[in-house]
Design an enzyme around this catalytic site. Structure first.
Site, PDB file in Angstrom:
ATOM      1  CD  GLU A  95      -3.197   0.710   3.047  1.00 43.67           C
ATOM      2  OE1 GLU A  95      -3.399   1.449   2.941  1.00 43.67           O
ATOM      3  OE2 GLU A  95      -2.814  -0.272   3.212  1.00 43.67           O
ATOM      4  CG  ASP A  96       1.848   2.919   3.127  1.00 42.58           C
ATOM      5  OD1 ASP A  96       0.493   2.626   2.364  1.00 42.58           O
ATOM      6  OD2 ASP A  96       1.668   2.630   4.210  1.00 42.58           O
TER       7      ASP A  96
END
Length: 730
Positions: free
Chosen positions: A103-104
């Site tokens: 996600e990051d």
């Protein structure tokens, strides 16, 4: 405000504060602390894999910081620490450390699979939120992410363990967030994540999630609550110790080796009890809870007798969750007794294995697996899978937001146990009705139910069921789900099945109406209805990117497309496409249902000259031809539809009467009586204030009639009243 000078001490102080905080976090949640914990129960080679995942995650998250200022990697490490304290396996811990990298960071699921195996990659992908999509709101994105999480859980339940640990650490560190964001996250935790933890039997996480959410959602209320509980209990430690010693001694004297654990009940559980039972704080007596953990099942019931001998039981406050286990596998005997100084105490009695399942739930599966006893304890996991599958099976064509609502409805654990006529037990949420019961037995039974026999007596379908009742469902071959059922059903399966039927019903109505509209439009273009075949319609369907003729009819019937425009696609290429002058109107039968709507501004009834307008959201909206909105809004030829009432029109239609009368005692009753005598029913009444010295009132009645002739009969009867000056249709 002056901008701080680069030589100002404030930035330096902030940096020092962040550095000190980072050092403290490193000591508490650093990799070495985690490794020491893992060495207690994992083989050396698996601990090495977890360390390698940390090195990889630290490299990927390098330069990223949390809102509190410390390096981001300490968050996934803390998540892994929570799971390590629950003695989870090394694959789950690797996934916990890497749960935010997809996600990051730029790392893909395939890269994680290459580095740490497909099992860990699936867990990480399951926890990751979906990517931001243009046009998708935050609520929609959250709902889609939640659906993705549920689907991943059906494949591997460890996904939710990582997610719950992630949520718990986020709740522990909400301090740096804005107040509004704190409240939103806390509300979501109370509505979804704490109930999921309870549904899966993971009470260690559930209790802390609830208390943290309570503290952040209602901070002032929480502070008052903590103070009030402290004042009520006084020296709670000495009181707990006294009760523990007395119970332990009594059990030992009877030859039962037991562990007695006392605790103050969680603040949120006390608060929830006050809300649920509408109690004042001083009315909540059982603020203390005790657990008695014994070795064998029969010792649970022996211990219960000893407890009731030591402390007087409160009548009506006993539950046997050993014989009737809860849906998440929880088992215990519950009793409430009067303790020292008249304080009520709740006591739970269970075996060691029951205690382990009550605290760890589905996590117990992997804990036993580590100990080589995998087969001994798969029941909590099996129940969790059954629950998840039921939710997903009942979803049908519902969207992600409807799925989230279904999950919320299904999560709260208060239950009733009822019996089928053959003696089978069915577990239902509190407040469930015979409709819910019918759908738990079989979907077809629910679809065709018309009444129920509860304990041999005929009862309506909205009757709330009670513990121990025997329920028999009465069906009819022609019965179908009713939209009114949605007002009282409690289970996600019943709600989803009813919605699916109503959606199919709307589609059937739209198909019939769409076909009729298109046939009329074709007739106006001198085309026979026989052109509505698969071969002739193929190029038309292709131009609209549709697969079936029924899809085309639905789009017309719901107002998404205009029949005259669609009909022109069926013309030969050489045709001019001019409309014929003898336009044939559509006949309204009154049974079209959801795809026909009657305008509230003029409330047309059979006998009125009418016209229709196409609306993309409401289908066809029917107005009276003399309606002021029709006069103001001419509309194009494709938007307006010529309508007539069918000779076979049927049903009740709403009409509005405006009445002026002398105000006197019993006026409303007199008018209502005349309306009723004329065979009409009143749906709504409005009575404005008196109009000055004349002491007259204007009243408006919304009534049901069959047609204009019926309406005229109603008006004629009302005019006979001496107090009535004037009555007319609005």
């Amino acid at each position: 405000m002056d901008t701080p000078s680069p030589f100002s001490p404030r930035p330096l102080i902030q940096k020092i504060g962040t550095a000190l905080r980072t050092q403290r976090v490193a000591r508490e949640f650093g990799i070495e602390t985690l490794v020491r914990l893992l060495n207690e129960y994992l083989p050396e080679e698996q601990v090495a894999e977890v360390r390698r995942a940390y090195n990889f995650g630290a490299e990927m998250h390098a330069g990223q910081n949390r809102s509190s200022g410390e390096p981001y990697i300490y968050h996934p490490l803390a998540v892994a620490r929570i799971l390590a304290e629950m003695r989870l396996d090394h694959v789950t811990l690797i996934a916990a450390i890497l749960h935010d990298v997809i996600e990051d960071t730029s790392v893909s699921k395939d890269e994680i699979a290459r580095q740490f195996g497909s099992e860990a990659a699936k867990l990480v992908d399951g926890v990751s939120k979906i990517e931001k999509i243009e046009g998708m709101s935050r609520v929609e994105r959250q709902a889609e992410s939640f659906r993705k999480l549920l689907l991943a859980m059906t494949d591997d339940l460890r996904v939710i363990l990582v997610k719950l640990a992630d949520r718990l650490h986020n709740m522990r560190t909400l301090g740096a967030m804005a107040p509004e964001k704190k409240r939103r996250i806390a509300q979501e935790t109370l509505e979804i994540y704490a109930p999921i933890a309870q549904r899966l039997g993971i009470n260690t996480l559930r209790r802390e999630l609830e208390d943290l959410a309570f503290a952040n959602l209602h901070p002032q209320r929480y502070e008052v609550f903590v103070k009030a509980v402290g004042e009520r209990l006084g020296d709670v430690k000495s009181l707990i110790r006294e009760i523990e010693q007395r119970l332990s001694k009594a059990l030992a004297e009877e030859g039962i080796g037991a562990t007695v654990i006392g605790r103050q009940k969680s603040y949120y559980s006390i608060y929830r009890k006050m809300q649920k039972k509408r109690l004042k704080f001083l009315d909540v007596m059982d603020l203390l809870g005790f657990r008695i953990v014994v070795a064998k099942l029969d010792e649970c019931y022996r211990a219960l007798g000893i407890v009731h001998h030591v402390y007087k039981p409160v009548p009506g406050l006993f539950d046997d969750y050993i014989a009737n286990a809860r849906g998440n596998g929880y088992q215990s005997l519950h009793t409430t007794c009067v303790g020292p100084e008249g304080k009520k105490i709740e006591i739970q009695i269970r075996t060691r294995e029951m205690h382990h399942i009550a605290e760890s739930g589905i996590a117990a599966h992997w804990q036993y697996k580590l100990g080589g006893r995998d087969a001994a304890n798969s029941a909590p996991q099996a129940r969790a899978r059954e629950w998840l599958q039921m939710l997903l099976d009942s979803q049908g064509s519902d969207g992600a937001q409807e799925l989230v609502e279904n999950v919320k409805v299904d999560l709260f654990p208060d239950e009733v146990y009822v019996f089928t006529p053959k003696g089978q037990i069915r577990r239902l949420p509190k407040g469930a009705t015979p409709v819910d019961f019918a759908y738990t037995v079989h979907s077809e039974l629910g679809d065709h139910c018309v009444a129920a026999r509860i304990e041999g007596h005929l009862e309506p379908l909205n009757t709330p069921l009670k513990n121990g009742q025997t329920v028999e469902i009465i069906t009819s071959r022609h019965a179908r789900p009713n939209a009114a059922w949605l007002n009282y059903v409690k289970t996600a399966k019943a709600r989803s099945r009813i919605r699916a039927f109503l959606k199919e019903q709307r589609e059937d109505e739209a198909i019939r109406l769409g076909r009729r509209l298109l046939e009329i439009a074709l007739r106006e273009l001198k085309l026979p209805p026989t052109v509505l075949n698969a071969k002739a319609a193929a190029p038309v369907l292709a131009s609209y990117q549709l697969e079936e003729l029924e899809d085309l009819f639905i789009s017309i019937g719901t107002g998404e497309r205009l029949a005259p425009l669609v009909a022109r696609h069926f013309l030969p290429e050489s045709a001019t496409g001019t409309r014929s002058s003898d336009s044939m109107p559509l006949a309204v039968e009154g049974t079209e249902g959801l795809v026909i709507d009657y305008a509230r501004c003029c409330r047309p009834i059979p006998g009125d000259p009418i016209i229709g307008y196409v609306s993309a959201s409401r289908g066809i909206i029917i107005h009276r031809l003399d309606c002021e909105h029709v006069q103001a809004r001419k509309g194009g030829p494709g938007e307006r539809i010529a309508l007539v009432w069918s000779e076979k029109v049927q049903g009740d239609f709403l009409a509005e009467l405006k009445l002026k009368a002398h105000n006197r005692r019993g006026l409303l009753a007199s008018v209502a009586g005349e309306i009723s005598e004329a065979g009409s029913s009143i749906e709504n009444v409005q009575m404005p204030d008196r109009s000055g010295a004349e002491e007259a009132v204007e009243m408006r009645f919304l009534i049901t009639v069959k047609d204009r002739i019926h309406l005229a009969r109603v008006i004629k009867r009302v005019r006979r009243l001496s107090a009535v000056e004037r009555v007319s249709r609005s």
